[in-house]
Design an enzyme around this catalytic site. Structure first.
Site, short mmCIF file in Angstrom:
data_model
loop_
_atom_site.label_atom_id
_atom_site.label_comp_id
_atom_site.label_asym_id
_atom_site.label_seq_id
_atom_site.Cartn_x
_atom_site.Cartn_y
_atom_site.Cartn_z
N ALA A 239 0.86 -1.19 0.00
CA ALA A 239 0.00 0.00 0.00
C ALA A 239 0.89 1.23 0.00
O ALA A 239 2.10 1.15 0.19
CB ALA A 239 -0.91 -0.01 1.22
N LYS A 240 0.25 2.36 -0.22
CA LYS A 240 0.94 3.64 -0.29
C LYS A 240 1.85 3.90 0.91
O LYS A 240 2.95 4.41 0.77
CB LYS A 240 -0.13 4.73 -0.31
CG LYS A 240 -0.01 5.72 -1.42
CD LYS A 240 -1.24 6.58 -1.34
CE LYS A 240 -1.02 7.92 -1.99
NZ LYS A 240 -2.28 8.69 -1.95
#
Ligand code: GLU
Length: 303
Positions: A239-240
Site C-alpha cells: 500500500a501507499k
C-alpha cells in the site's frame, strides 16, 4: 473479438503491485492473441479525486512501462445508462432493499459452510408487500438487490483451478445511488467483449457472483486468472504507506520505469536479476503454468 483488460480505480497512484498485475493482464491477453482494453473504474471515486489528476497519472505510468491499449478507453462514469438498462433487463428479480449495514449484521444467520467472512444477505427485504415497500421508502433510499436463490457457482481459474463460491442476493445499486462494482464490471466486460479477466486475487471471491450475473445477462463467462498480490516485507498487501512504491516515488529514489519492469520480470520468474527487459521479451518467455502461485515481496522501498 476476444479481449483482456486492465481496470484500475483512480483512487490513488498505481503501485508496483498494481503495475505488475497490469503487466500480467497484458501478457495473458497478448500471449493468447487477444486485444487489451483499458477501463477506468471511477464510479466510487468522488469528484475531488477525479479532478486531482490521479487517472491521468495512472495512464502515464502504464504508458511508461510500455503498455499500449487497443480501442477507446472506457470510463464507468459515462455508462450509467448501460447499468440502468441491465437492471431493467433483470426484471422482477431485482428488488429494493432498505436494510442498513448494521441491520444486516444483526440478522443472525447460521453459517451454511460459506467461506470465512462471507455473510450472505439474510433476505429481509426479499418478499415485502408493496405496502411495506411504500412505507419503508418514506424513510430510506433503497439499494437494489438481485434474487439469486442461494446459487453456488464454480469458475475455472488459470492459476487457482476450480473455485466454487456462494452467490447471495448481492447489491446492484447502493442506497446512495452508486452502481455496485459487481454490476458495473459484468455489464462492461460483456459490452467490451472481454472474455479474459486477469486481476489481483483479492477479487477472487467476487468471481462466482460475477460469473453468475454474466449468465443472467446473457453473456459468456470469461476465462479468469487471479494473480497473487505483491506484499511488503511484513507480508501485508502493498500500500501507499509502504514508502516509495509508485513510479513517481521510486523515480525520486533513482529507480526508473525500466528498473520497475526489470523487477516485475524477475518477480514473475521471467528474467534474471538485473537483466534488461522489454515487454516483448517478457512475452516471448511468458508461461502461465510457471507463474509464482504465492505473494511476491517488494522490499525495495526506503520508507
Ligand atoms: N477496479 C478494480 C480494482 O482496481 C479491479 C476490478 C476488476 O479487475 O474486476 O481493484
Amino acid at each position: 473479438m476476444a479481449a483482456g483488460r486492465y481496470a484500475p480505480s483512480p483512487t490513488s497512484d498505481l503501485h508496483v503491485g498494481n503495475l505488475r498485475t497490469a503487466v500480467l493482464a497484458w501478457l495473458f491477453a497478448r500471449s493468447t492473441g487477444r486485444d487489451f482494453l483499458l477501463r477506468v473504474e471511477d464510479l466510487d471515486t468522488d469528484r475531488v479525486r477525479a479532478a486531482d489528476g490521479t487517472e491521468a497519472r495512472q495512464l502515464t505510468d502504464l504508458a511508461a512501462l510500455g503498455l499500449v491499449f487497443d480501442g477507446e478507453l472506457v470510463r464507468q462514469s459515462d455508462r450509467h445508462d448501460a447499468y440502468a438498462a441491465a437492471v431493467t433487463a433483470l426484471g422482477d428479480r431485482v428488488y429494493e432493499c432498505y436494510c442498513t449495514r448494521r441491520e444486516i449484521a444483526q440478522a443472525a444467520s447460521a453459517p451454511h459452510g460459506e467461506p470465512d467472512g462471507f455473510r450472505p444477505y439474510p433476505g429481509t427485504c426479499r418478499d415485502l408487500t408493496e405496502r411495506e415497500r411504500a412505507e419503508r421508502r418514506r424513510t430510506r433510499r433503497p439499494a437494489l438487490r438481485i434474487r439469486a436463490d442461494d446459487a453456488w457457482v464454480a469458475i475455472a481459474d488459470e492459476l487457482m483451478g476450480r473455485v466454487t463460491g456462494p452467490v447471495d442476493d448481492f447489491v446492484l445499486r447502493r442506497g446512495d445511488g452508486v452502481w455496485a462494482y459487481n454490476l458495473a464490471v459484468v455489464v462492461d466486460d460483456i459490452a467490451m467483449g472481454v472474455d479474459q479477466v486477469v486481476r489481483g486475487d483479492d477479487l477472487l471471491s467476487s468471481a462466482p457472483r460475477q460469473a453468475w450475473l454474466t449468465e443472467q445477462l446473457g453473456g459468456t463467462v470469461p476465462a479468469y486468472a487471479h494473480v497473487p498480490l505483491v506484499v511488503n516485507p511484513d507480508g501485508v498487501r502493498l500500500a501507499k504507506r509502504d514508502g516509495a512504491v509508485s513510479l513517481t516515488d521510486l523515480a525520486a529514489t533513482g529507480r526508473d520505469a525500466a528498473w520497475v519492469l526489470r523487477w516485475i520480470g524477475e518477480s514473475l520468474g521471467l528474467s534474471a536479476e538485473g537483466e534488461a527487459v522489454t515487454l516483448d521479451l517478457l512475452l516471448t518467455r511468458f508461461d502461465p503454468d510457471a507463474l509464482p502461485r504465492t505473494p511476491t515481496v517488494f522490499a525495495h522501498s526506503p520508507a
